[in-house]
Motif scaffolding. Structure first.
Motif, PDB file in Angstrom:
ATOM      1  N   ILE A  85       0.866  -1.176   0.000  1.00 18.34           N
ATOM      2  CA  ILE A  85       0.000   0.000   0.000  1.00 18.34           C
ATOM      3  C   ILE A  85       0.905   1.229   0.000  1.00 18.34           C
ATOM      4  CG2 ILE A  85      -1.790   1.244   1.232  1.00 18.34           C
ATOM      5  CD1 ILE A  85      -2.541  -1.440   2.539  1.00 18.34           C
ATOM      6  N   THR A  86       0.643   2.160  -0.913  1.00 19.30           N
ATOM      7  CA  THR A  86       1.496   3.329  -1.084  1.00 19.30           C
ATOM      8  C   THR A  86       0.702   4.609  -0.863  1.00 19.30           C
ATOM      9  OG1 THR A  86       2.837   2.166  -2.722  1.00 19.30           O
ATOM     10  CG2 THR A  86       3.006   4.542  -2.709  1.00 19.30           C
ATOM     11  N   GLY A  87       1.323   5.600  -0.222  1.00 20.89           N
ATOM     12  CA  GLY A  87       0.722   6.917  -0.070  1.00 20.89           C
ATOM     13  C   GLY A  87       1.724   7.988  -0.459  1.00 20.89           C
ATOM     14  N   ILE A  88       1.330   8.867  -1.372  1.00 21.09           N
ATOM     15  CA  ILE A  88       2.199   9.962  -1.821  1.00 21.09           C
ATOM     16  C   ILE A  88       1.393  11.254  -1.724  1.00 21.09           C
ATOM     17  CG2 ILE A  88       3.536  10.926  -3.741  1.00 21.09           C
ATOM     18  CD1 ILE A  88       3.812   8.068  -4.817  1.00 21.09           C
ATOM     19  N   VAL A  89       1.986  12.280  -1.149  1.00 21.09           N
ATOM     20  CA  VAL A  89       1.350  13.580  -1.043  1.00 21.09           C
ATOM     21  C   VAL A  89       2.248  14.607  -1.736  1.00 21.09           C
ATOM     22  CG1 VAL A  89       2.367  14.093   1.219  1.00 21.09           C
ATOM     23  CG2 VAL A  89       0.251  15.225   0.546  1.00 21.09           C
ATOM     24  N   ARG A  90       1.634  15.563  -2.420  1.00 21.25           N
ATOM     25  CA  ARG A  90       2.412  16.617  -3.063  1.00 21.25           C
ATOM     26  C   ARG A  90       2.248  17.892  -2.246  1.00 21.25           C
ATOM     27  NH1 ARG A  90       1.594  18.192  -9.235  1.00 21.25           N
ATOM     28  NH2 ARG A  90       0.915  16.062  -9.131  1.00 21.25           N
ATOM     29  N   VAL A  91       3.364  18.444  -1.785  1.00 19.57           N
ATOM     30  CA  VAL A  91       3.377  19.662  -0.984  1.00 19.57           C
ATOM     31  C   VAL A  91       4.229  20.690  -1.719  1.00 19.57           C
ATOM     32  CG1 VAL A  91       4.012  20.690   1.226  1.00 19.57           C
ATOM     33  CG2 VAL A  91       3.146  18.345   1.162  1.00 19.57           C
ATOM     34  N   ASP A  92       3.642  21.809  -2.066  1.00 14.26           N
ATOM     35  CA  ASP A  92       4.337  22.866  -2.806  1.00 14.26           C
ATOM     36  C   ASP A  92       5.030  22.321  -4.048  1.00 14.26           C
ATOM     37  OD1 ASP A  92       3.525  24.730  -0.919  1.00 14.26           O
ATOM     38  OD2 ASP A  92       5.341  24.486   0.295  1.00 14.26           O
ATOM     39  N   GLY A  93       4.363  21.407  -4.742  1.00 18.72           N
ATOM     40  CA  GLY A  93       4.903  20.848  -5.972  1.00 18.72           C
ATOM     41  C   GLY A  93       5.895  19.721  -5.779  1.00 18.72           C
ATOM     42  N   GLN A  94       6.244  19.403  -4.558  1.00 12.71           N
ATOM     43  CA  GLN A  94       7.229  18.353  -4.263  1.00 12.71           C
ATOM     44  C   GLN A  94       6.494  17.110  -3.755  1.00 12.71           C
ATOM     45  OE1 GLN A  94      10.645  18.247  -4.606  1.00 12.71           O
ATOM     46  NE2 GLN A  94      10.562  16.161  -3.855  1.00 12.71           N
ATOM     47  N   PRO A  95       6.651  15.949  -4.409  1.00  8.58           N
ATOM     48  CA  PRO A  95       5.998  14.737  -3.908  1.00  8.58           C
ATOM     49  C   PRO A  95       6.775  14.144  -2.735  1.00  8.58           C
ATOM     50  CG  PRO A  95       7.203  14.244  -5.902  1.00  8.58           C
ATOM     51  CD  PRO A  95       7.335  15.731  -5.675  1.00  8.58           C
ATOM     52  N   TYR A  96       6.055  13.623  -1.758  1.00 16.01           N
ATOM     53  CA  TYR A  96       6.652  12.940  -0.613  1.00 16.01           C
ATOM     54  C   TYR A  96       5.930  11.608  -0.412  1.00 16.01           C
ATOM     55  CZ  TYR A  96       8.698  17.404   0.856  1.00 16.01           C
ATOM     56  OH  TYR A  96       9.396  18.579   0.920  1.00 16.01           O
ATOM     57  N   VAL A  97       6.685  10.561  -0.161  1.00 19.50           N
ATOM     58  CA  VAL A  97       6.098   9.264   0.173  1.00 19.50           C
ATOM     59  C   VAL A  97       5.830   9.267   1.665  1.00 19.50           C
ATOM     60  CG1 VAL A  97       6.487   6.775   0.283  1.00 19.50           C
ATOM     61  CG2 VAL A  97       7.303   8.084  -1.691  1.00 19.50           C
ATOM     62  N   PHE A  98       4.543   9.107   2.064  1.00 17.20           N
ATOM     63  CA  PHE A  98       4.231   9.038   3.489  1.00 17.20           C
ATOM     64  C   PHE A  98       3.864   7.622   3.918  1.00 17.20           C
ATOM     65  CE2 PHE A  98       0.100  10.064   1.637  1.00 17.20           C
ATOM     66  CZ  PHE A  98      -0.754   9.202   2.307  1.00 17.20           C
ATOM     67  N   MET A  99       3.756   6.720   2.942  1.00 21.22           N
ATOM     68  CA  MET A  99       3.437   5.331   3.264  1.00 21.22           C
ATOM     69  C   MET A  99       3.966   4.423   2.172  1.00 21.22           C
ATOM     70  SD  MET A  99      -0.278   3.718   3.881  1.00 21.22           S
ATOM     71  CE  MET A  99      -0.507   2.001   4.177  1.00 21.22           C
ATOM     72  N   GLY A 100       4.660   3.368   2.586  1.00 20.16           N
ATOM     73  CA  GLY A 100       5.171   2.407   1.622  1.00 20.16           C
ATOM     74  C   GLY A 100       6.590   2.728   1.201  1.00 20.16           C
ATOM     75  N   ALA A 101       7.078   1.935   0.257  1.00 22.26           N
ATOM     76  CA  ALA A 101       8.457   2.091  -0.224  1.00 22.26           C
ATOM     77  C   ALA A 101       8.510   1.896  -1.736  1.00 22.26           C
ATOM     78  CB  ALA A 101       9.371   1.090   0.480  1.00 22.26           C
ATOM     79  N   PRO A 102       7.840   2.782  -2.501  1.00 25.65           N
ATOM     80  CA  PRO A 102       7.852   2.603  -3.957  1.00 25.65           C
ATOM     81  C   PRO A 102       9.229   2.896  -4.535  1.00 25.65           C
ATOM     82  CG  PRO A 102       6.831   4.685  -3.406  1.00 25.65           C
ATOM     83  CD  PRO A 102       7.095   3.968  -2.104  1.00 25.65           C
ATOM     84  N   SER A 103       9.516   2.259  -5.669  1.00 30.25           N
ATOM     85  CA  SER A 103      10.788   2.539  -6.338  1.00 30.25           C
ATOM     86  C   SER A 103      10.679   3.870  -7.066  1.00 30.25           C
ATOM     87  CB  SER A 103      11.113   1.418  -7.323  1.00 30.25           C
ATOM     88  OG  SER A 103      10.088   1.325  -8.288  1.00 30.25           O
ATOM     89  N   GLY A 104      11.793   4.409  -7.463  1.00 27.26           N
ATOM     90  CA  GLY A 104      11.781   5.657  -8.211  1.00 27.26           C
ATOM     91  C   GLY A 104      12.478   6.804  -7.514  1.00 27.26           C
ATOM     92  N   GLY A 105      12.953   6.600  -6.302  1.00 27.60           N
ATOM     93  CA  GLY A 105      13.716   7.648  -5.632  1.00 27.60           C
ATOM     94  C   GLY A 105      12.883   8.788  -5.081  1.00 27.60           C
ATOM     95  N   TRP A 106      11.610   8.594  -4.814  1.00 30.99           N
ATOM     96  CA  TRP A 106      10.784   9.646  -4.244  1.00 30.99           C
ATOM     97  C   TRP A 106      11.310   9.989  -2.854  1.00 30.99           C
ATOM     98  CZ3 TRP A 106       6.857  11.334  -7.366  1.00 30.99           C
ATOM     99  CH2 TRP A 106       6.489  10.507  -8.417  1.00 30.99           C
ATOM    100  N   PRO A 107      11.314  11.260  -2.474  1.00 34.56           N
ATOM    101  CA  PRO A 107      11.744  11.612  -1.112  1.00 34.56           C
ATOM    102  C   PRO A 107      10.725  11.128  -0.084  1.00 34.56           C
ATOM    103  CG  PRO A 107      11.022  13.578  -2.297  1.00 34.56           C
ATOM    104  CD  PRO A 107      10.990  12.440  -3.276  1.00 34.56           C
ATOM    105  N   LEU A 108      11.224  10.676   1.049  1.00 37.93           N
ATOM    106  CA  LEU A 108      10.356  10.180   2.112  1.00 37.93           C
ATOM    107  C   LEU A 108       9.972  11.302   3.065  1.00 37.93           C
ATOM    108  CD1 LEU A 108      12.166   6.858   3.113  1.00 37.93           C
ATOM    109  CD2 LEU A 108      10.205   7.142   1.604  1.00 37.93           C
ATOM    110  N   ALA A 109       8.723  11.304   3.479  1.00 35.85           N
ATOM    111  CA  ALA A 109       8.281  12.201   4.550  1.00 35.85           C
ATOM    112  C   ALA A 109       8.868  11.650   5.846  1.00 35.85           C
ATOM    113  CB  ALA A 109       6.761  12.242   4.612  1.00 35.85           C
ATOM    114  N   THR A 110       8.805  12.426   6.920  1.00 36.08           N
ATOM    115  CA  THR A 110       9.395  12.024   8.194  1.00 36.08           C
ATOM    116  C   THR A 110       8.295  11.778   9.211  1.00 36.08           C
ATOM    117  OG1 THR A 110      11.297  13.421   7.711  1.00 36.08           O
ATOM    118  CG2 THR A 110      11.024  12.709   9.984  1.00 36.08           C
ATOM    119  N   GLN A 111       8.319  10.593   9.808  1.00 38.13           N
ATOM    120  CA  GLN A 111       7.338  10.277  10.847  1.00 38.13           C
ATOM    121  C   GLN A 111       7.811  10.859  12.165  1.00 38.13           C
ATOM    122  OE1 GLN A 111       5.839   6.222  11.058  1.00 38.13           O
ATOM    123  NE2 GLN A 111       6.069   6.307  13.280  1.00 38.13           N
TER     124      GLN A 111
END
Length: 156
Positions: A85-111
């Motif tokens: 299960i993957t969750g990605i949010v875009r903040v000020d045009g920048q995508p952040y992964v908030f859940m999961g570990a998708p490939s592609g080098g997306w930056p991770l949000a911080t818990q």
């Protein structure tokens, strides 16, 4: 390969589809704008669980997080199979992964925090200047009476 700074809706749906159940276990997601505090280690209330329940309803629907942080780790079925299960949010045009570990080098949000109760798991996650509260609900329902296996007695 660098991920696009402005992923298309198709890119996000393609990433979400990798998990099959992508997003179906998510409860309400609250976006709370606020200053992103310096990200330190996550706090756990009341204790640090060995695995965090995400969507637990029956032996057939049972998804757990077997790690400390939601961003960067795949949720798994109780027997160990990855549910992806993957969750990605875009903040000020920048995508952040908030859940999961998708490939592609997306930056991770911080818990920053995790609160676990008998029926809910609530993660507080910081993505840029935004704080997300991601809540998972594992409902608890009373058994229904009826049939030959019912052990409860009702008075007329």
């Amino acid at each position: 390969m660098n991920p696009p700074l402005h992923p298309s809706r198709r890119d996000l749906l393609r990433l979400a589809a990798l998990g099959g159940l992508a997003g179906t276990a998510l409860g309400p997601i609250a976006l709370a704008p606020g200053p992103a505090d310096a990200a330190g280690p996550s706090t756990f209330t009341p204790i640090r669980p060995p695995a965090t329940p995400l969507a637990v309803r029956s032996p057939y629907l049972s998804t757990w997080l077997r790690a400390d942080n939601l961003p960067g780790n795949w949720p798994t079925f109780w027997a160990g199979a990855v549910t992806a299960i993957t969750g990605i949010v875009r903040v000020d045009g920048q995508p952040y992964v908030f859940m999961g570990a998708p490939s592609g080098g997306w930056p991770l949000a911080t818990q920053s925090a995790l609160v676990v109760t008998a029926t809910r798991s609530t993660f507080t996650i910081v993505a840029g200047p935004v704080r997300l509260e991601v809540e998972f609900l594992s409902p608890s329902t009373r058994p229904t009476c009826g049939g030959s296996r019912c052990r409860c007695r009702t008075s007329p």
